[in-house]
Design an enzyme around this catalytic site. Structure first.
Site, PDB file in Angstrom:
ATOM      1  N   TYR A 123      32.362  52.463  53.109  1.00 50.78           N
ATOM      2  CA  TYR A 123      31.001  52.495  53.783  1.00 50.78           C
ATOM      3  C   TYR A 123      30.588  52.975  55.255  1.00 50.78           C
ATOM      4  O   TYR A 123      29.947  52.524  55.782  1.00 50.78           O
ATOM      5  CB  TYR A 123      31.275  51.424  53.995  1.00 50.78           C
ATOM      6  N   LYS A 170      44.138  50.031  44.602  1.00 49.65           N
ATOM      7  CA  LYS A 170      44.885  51.110  44.213  1.00 49.65           C
ATOM      8  C   LYS A 170      46.134  52.598  44.171  1.00 49.65           C
ATOM      9  O   LYS A 170      45.549  53.119  44.515  1.00 49.65           O
ATOM     10  CB  LYS A 170      43.613  51.710  43.992  1.00 49.65           C
ATOM     11  N   ASP A 203      42.083  47.415  38.975  1.00 48.14           N
ATOM     12  CA  ASP A 203      41.216  47.379  37.703  1.00 48.14           C
ATOM     13  C   ASP A 203      42.094  46.607  36.819  1.00 48.14           C
ATOM     14  O   ASP A 203      40.814  45.487  35.418  1.00 48.14           O
ATOM     15  CB  ASP A 203      41.412  49.458  36.699  1.00 48.14           C
ATOM     16  N   ASP A 227      33.405  44.167  46.982  1.00 52.91           N
ATOM     17  CA  ASP A 227      31.797  44.708  46.367  1.00 52.91           C
ATOM     18  C   ASP A 227      31.549  43.835  44.825  1.00 52.91           C
ATOM     19  O   ASP A 227      31.054  43.497  44.490  1.00 52.91           O
ATOM     20  CB  ASP A 227      30.968  45.801  47.685  1.00 52.91           C
ATOM     21  N   ASP A 231      30.503  40.059  42.708  1.00 53.93           N
ATOM     22  CA  ASP A 231      29.312  40.525  41.872  1.00 53.93           C
ATOM     23  C   ASP A 231      29.803  39.674  40.333  1.00 53.93           C
ATOM     24  O   ASP A 231      29.729  39.230  40.012  1.00 53.93           O
ATOM     25  CB  ASP A 231      29.033  41.863  41.696  1.00 53.93           C
TER      26      ASP A 231
HETATM   27 MG    MG Z   1      27.190  43.619  46.405  1.00 53.46          MG
END
Ligand code: MG
Ligand code: NAI
Length: 331
Positions: A123, A170, A203, A227, A231
């Site tokens: 980001y 990861k 994962d 992020d 969700d």
């Molecule tokens: Mg988001």
């Protein structure tokens, strides 16, 4: 009298902000609210996504309640959200997913708190165009940012009587970058022998979250995974309309919903204000009003228990306004 900066945001932002402010006003606390447009609404009016007056207000008040802001894709705009998080060094993005009463989901009693690193990773916005056919995005991981988010997760676990912190990464593929995050985690975990620690590859973490969410407690991870996984955890408790979030730094804090501006349902008075309302409870706790926050969460529980008033995303027919009215009636 404490003053809070409020950003009304885009899309469903103004509707859910109005609902939440009505409820906050009803508490009759010594709080005042400085309400601003930010995002596309502000851009249309004054040519800036975040007008200077907003920054002046944030600098003065240090506590912000923020509705979602649209980031147009591919038009050269940098996300206002990312800008705010970086500018005010809001390094800890805390996203608690607690099951709510009587909401139909595959699991009940989910109780997972994600600590998402909020200032770096992919980001940073650094994308290097090599040619028309090749672009490199920079994933930035530093010891400083990793250590402070990992410490924040362990400190929270201690303070809240939690038993485990899971690090998501990861590092099998991103050996240097996620490898650094993981090694910071392993070092810091040693300073908290009373808290169980484990690490999972991202994962695998996704699979386990949807198969057996009860095995998770506090989770900490770099920005991108946080992020995505938050969700996912919102899906475990009823969707994006119910997941709040706090962006906390040493000097500033911004409280918001996890969801975006939901342009598909904007202007219809049907958005669920719960995520922003729960974020406002998070804010009340942060500024020293835990009892008042509990009054609101108790009212939410009561309204949901009764199974009469709920918004469309939760299987009901209530409007945003009607849901807020039901909460107000319980207060
Ligand atoms: Mg988001
Ligand atoms: P979104 O979260 O806005 O919507 C995803 C889906 O969830 C949509 O079907 C929407 O109707 C539904 N939804 C979201 N919030 C809801 C609510 N409160 N009540 C009922 N249903 C709700 O995600 P999307 O569509 O990917 O993003 C839209 C815009 O929001 C984009 O410009 C994005 O950049 C921005 N965004 C802003 C965020 C922020 O300000 N913190 C966070 C995420 C996205």
């Amino acid at each position: 009298m404490k003053t809070i900066t409020v950003l009304r945001g885009d899309g469903i932002g103004p509707e859910i902000t109005e609902a939440v402010l009505r409820i906050l006003h009803a508490l009759k606390l010594p709080l005042t609210f400085e309400v601003f447009d930010a995002g596309m609404n502000a851009f249309a009016n004054c040519g800036e996504l975040i007008p200077q007056a907003v920054h002046d207000s944030i600098k003065k008040n240090r506590v912000v309640l923020k509705a979602p802001i649209t980031t147009p894709i591919g038009k050269g705009f940098r996300s206002v959200n990312v800008q705010l998080r970086q500018r005010y060094d809001l390094y800890a993005n805390i996203r608690p997913a607690h099951s709510l009463p009587k909401i139909k989901t595959p699991f009940c009693d989910v109780d997972i708190v994600i600590f998402r690193e909020n200032t770096e990773d992919l980001y940073t916005g650094e994308e290097i165009v090599i040619s028309d056919d090749e672009v490199h995005a920079i994933k930035k991981i530093t010891r400083h940012a990793s250590e402070r988010i990992i410490r924040a997760a362990f400190d929270y676990a201690c303070a809240k009587g939690r038993h485990k912190v899971t690090c998501v990464h990861k590092a099998n593929i991103l050996k240097k970058s996620d490898g650094l995050f993981l090694s910071c985690f392993q070092e810091i975990a040693q300073a908290y022998p009373m808290i169980e620690s484990e690490d999972l590859i991202v994962d695998n973490a996704c699979m386990q979250l949807v198969m057996d969410p009860h095995r998770f407690d506090v989770m900490v991870m770099p920005n991108l995974y946080g992020d995505l996984l938050s969700d996912l955890t919102s899906g475990l408790i009823g969707g994006l309309g119910v997941l709040p979030s706090a962006n906390i730094g040493n000097d500033y804090a911004i409280f918001e919903a996890v969801h975006g501006s939901a342009p598909d349902i904007a202007g219809q008075n049907c958005a669920n204000p719960l995520a922003l309302l729960l974020a406002s409870c998070f804010m009340l706790e942060h500024i020293g009003y835990p009892k008042e926050a509990k009054r609101i969460t108790d009212a939410i529980d009561k309204v949901l228990q009764e199974e009469k008033v709920r918004t469309k995303d939760l299987g009901g027919t209530a409007t945003t306004t009607q849901f807020a009215d039901a909460i107000l009636a319980c207060l």
